[in-house]
Design a protein around this motif. Structure first.
Motif, PDB file in Angstrom:
ATOM      1  N   ALA A 263      29.757  43.179  50.732  1.00 25.30           N
ATOM      2  CA  ALA A 263      31.060  42.447  49.794  1.00 25.30           C
ATOM      3  C   ALA A 263      31.823  43.527  48.813  1.00 25.30           C
ATOM      4  O   ALA A 263      33.000  43.655  48.966  1.00 25.30           O
ATOM      5  CB  ALA A 263      30.497  41.494  48.940  1.00 25.30           C
ATOM      6  N   THR A 280      31.341  42.051  41.970  1.00 22.72           N
ATOM      7  CA  THR A 280      31.238  41.239  43.333  1.00 22.72           C
ATOM      8  C   THR A 280      30.778  39.680  42.933  1.00 22.72           C
ATOM      9  O   THR A 280      31.575  38.802  43.079  1.00 22.72           O
ATOM     10  CB  THR A 280      30.448  41.671  44.502  1.00 22.72           C
ATOM     11  OG1 THR A 280      30.902  43.112  44.659  1.00 22.72           O
ATOM     12  CG2 THR A 280      30.446  40.883  45.501  1.00 22.72           C
ATOM     13  N   SER A 284      32.811  36.205  42.533  1.00 21.95           N
ATOM     14  CA  SER A 284      32.304  34.705  43.000  1.00 21.95           C
ATOM     15  C   SER A 284      32.115  33.605  42.254  1.00 21.95           C
ATOM     16  O   SER A 284      32.080  32.422  42.559  1.00 21.95           O
ATOM     17  CB  SER A 284      30.972  35.090  43.794  1.00 21.95           C
ATOM     18  OG  SER A 284      30.045  35.478  42.928  1.00 21.95           O
TER      19      SER A 284
END
Length: 290
Positions: A263, A280, A284
């Motif tokens: 990701a 990352t 999220s």
């Protein structure tokens, strides 16, 4: 001692330089003209004929990026080095490729040492690497003075691929530490804790491992300049997961960390430090990553 060093990247170059500074006769080669130029600028002698340098060397060392490079170099060493020469490879590669290289080298009478190293390029520059070695014990004893030039700790682990597996074990824990930090720091930041306060507390707490302390100065400033990139960690995690498949060992947490690294790569962080998976996880959670 006459040494030829193949692969003067961010890890190989300082290792070669330390060996030369210790009084050994060192020639170097690398497929990258830029790396060879940098090696020359730092006082190392570039080989004008790698084949001749291999033929003259008492010990061949290598620091290589992947399985394919190792197998290509092992073929070169087998073709040109004399019987009884010791090939010391420091790369992070698969156990299968290493075993294949061992077979090719043994057929030509070359003694093959797998000498993986733990530490980043800064630790290589400071001669603070930990060496994990496996292969013929007599060959290890012979080159131990060279290995001691690279750092304070050397471990002999066995006759075959133990050093390769040990490096994967260490890197599994390094990768998982970054994933642990990503979740913990995101939880704290989302809840309103100050970023630098968290790092100060972590550094003084029971979880202040050497890797956490080593990362704290840089990451407390949200500096993701790489010592080891996301792309490099993806490569190592693929090797780790492959070793798990081969040994029938489930590695579910490692598989999740691999996906987080993917990701990070997809989000444009591939050339940043592997700790960029912190960003990352922050994304999220709906947090700005910078």
């Amino acid at each position: 001692m006459k040494l030829h060093f193949i692969g003067v990247g961010k890890m190989g170059l300082p290792m070669a330089r330390h060996l030369a500074a210790a009084g050994h006769s060192v020639t170097v080669s690398d497929p990258s003209p830029e790396r060879c130029q940098l090696a020359r600028a730092q006082g190392l002698a570039e080989s004008t004929s790698p084949a001749a340098s291999l033929a003259a060397a008492e010990v061949v060392l290598s620091s290589l990026p992947n399985d394919e490079a190792l197998l290509a170099v092992a073929a070169q060493v087998a073709a040109h080095a004399h019987v009884g020469v010791i090939h010391v490879d420091t790369s992070t590669v698969s156990l299968q490729a290493s075993a294949e290289a061992a077979q090719a080298l043994a057929a030509k009478g070359v003694l093959y040492l797998r000498c993986t190293v733990s530490g980043n390029n800064k630790m290589a520059e400071a001669a603070q690497l930990t060496v994990m070695a496996s292969g013929p014990r007599a060959a290890y004893d012979s080159v131990l003075p060279l290995l001691k030039v690279l750092g304070p700790n050397q471990f002999y682990l066995g006759e075959a691929e133990q050093a390769r597996l040990m490096k994967l074990v260490v890197n599994l824990m390094i990768a998982q530490t970054s994933a642990m930090l990503a979740e913990a720091l995101t939880l704290g930041r989302k809840g309103g804790l100050d970023w630098q306060d968290m790092w100060q507390v972590l550094g003084a707490s029971a979880v202040a491992s050497p890797i956490v302390k080593a990362k704290s100065a840089q990451l407390s400033q949200r500096d993701f300049t790489p010592t080891f990139t996301v792309e490099q960690m993806i490569k190592d995690l693929a090797l780790i997961l492959g070793a798990g498949v081969d040994s029938h060992v489930p590695l579910p947490q490692t598989a999740l960390t691999f996906q987080l690294m993917q990701a990070a790569l997809a989000q444009g962080d591939g050339q940043d430090d592997y700790a960029a998976i912190i960003r990352t996880v922050e994304r999220s959670a709906g947090l700005p990553a910078d």
